[in-house]
Design an enzyme around this catalytic site. Sequence first.
Site, PDB file in Angstrom:
ATOM      1  N   SER A 160      38.836   5.485  29.952  1.00 34.38           N
ATOM      2  CA  SER A 160      38.946   4.043  29.786  1.00 34.38           C
ATOM      3  C   SER A 160      39.291   3.389  31.127  1.00 34.38           C
ATOM      4  O   SER A 160      38.537   3.535  32.086  1.00 34.38           O
ATOM      5  CB  SER A 160      39.977   3.716  28.704  1.00 34.38           C
ATOM      6  OG  SER A 160      39.890   2.372  28.312  1.00 34.38           O
ATOM      7  N   HIS A 277      37.458  -0.060  22.448  1.00 33.66           N
ATOM      8  CA  HIS A 277      36.246   0.744  22.272  1.00 33.66           C
ATOM      9  C   HIS A 277      35.617   0.519  20.894  1.00 33.66           C
ATOM     10  O   HIS A 277      35.027   1.425  20.317  1.00 33.66           O
ATOM     11  CB  HIS A 277      36.530   2.225  22.522  1.00 33.66           C
ATOM     12  CG  HIS A 277      37.215   2.499  23.822  1.00 33.66           C
ATOM     13  ND1 HIS A 277      36.615   2.256  25.032  1.00 33.66           N
ATOM     14  CD2 HIS A 277      38.464   2.959  24.096  1.00 33.66           C
ATOM     15  CE1 HIS A 277      37.456   2.562  26.011  1.00 33.66           C
ATOM     16  NE2 HIS A 277      38.580   2.983  25.464  1.00 33.66           N
TER      17      HIS A 277
END
Length: 319
Positions: A160, A277
């Site tokens: 991430s 996400h």
Amino acid sequence: MLAAAALSLTAASRGKVRSLVCLNRRLSSTQPDSTDGARHPPPETPAPLPHSKPPEVKQRRPKKDPNGCSILLFPGQGSQFVGMGRGLLKYPNVKEMFGVAQKILGYDLLSLCLEGPEEELMKTVHCQPAVFVTSLAAVERLSHVNPEAIETCVAAAGFSVGEFAALVFSGSMNYAEALYAVKVRAEAMQKASELVPSGMLSVIGRRQAHYKHACVQAKEYCKSLGIKEPVCSVANYLFPDGRVIAGHQKALDFLQQNSRSLQFMRTKPLPVSGAFHTELMESATEPLREVLRQVEMSLPLRSVVPRSKFTPTWMESAT
């Protein structure tokens, strides 16, 4: 105003800041093992025909022994804690890195990392820059206590927001520009998180657990509560029986309350403020896309593995 100042800072101090954290000034070169040729003799080159040019022989990169190589993995949001970075300040360049961060972010990131308060550090808008800067500060420590790990590093990857740290370490992005992009990303994701109650849930399941079916049940439950177009999906694959599921908070509550019947052995909410996400972050994509168009990218000096490569085929099918 702050955006212009940050971009001006990156242009003025590009060389200085890059030297702070881009520790890959040269790629390590490994000489091929002298015994390798004996084990695998090179193929014979056919004799050239009369009046013809000899064929070009392609040079192959020498193979590297994986036992003598390292790969750096940079963490994502959720790894933050009050006191992070305290043991890194004595290493070269770390205080300067936090000083640059204060100019770009507009607040004292170092103080927030060391002293909190925790509820402020846990906010997406703060913890993403904190994880990014502290991760690269940890690289400074690694280069001091174990320089061989840096010299023999052949690749980097990040989870991430950790992808930005991996790109800076590899020399592909400038530290200050990457931090500004992280700032924009964190602010946009914070706003998206505040639109609807949502979160992320770490799940360890039994082998008979069906994660996608569990998400379908959770969404049906949300519909029964009047939630339109509920979101609940597998966001991260951790290991064969481990997932991170993200979505509406009511969906995650359903999964926790019914964990036994869903064959979940353990469920634990992650210390994040939204369903990252997932499509609930859709509103954050355009601000990040716009700032990335302005960031200068270079070819990395070391390989950077994109996040999509983290998911082996067994993970994609074992849901």
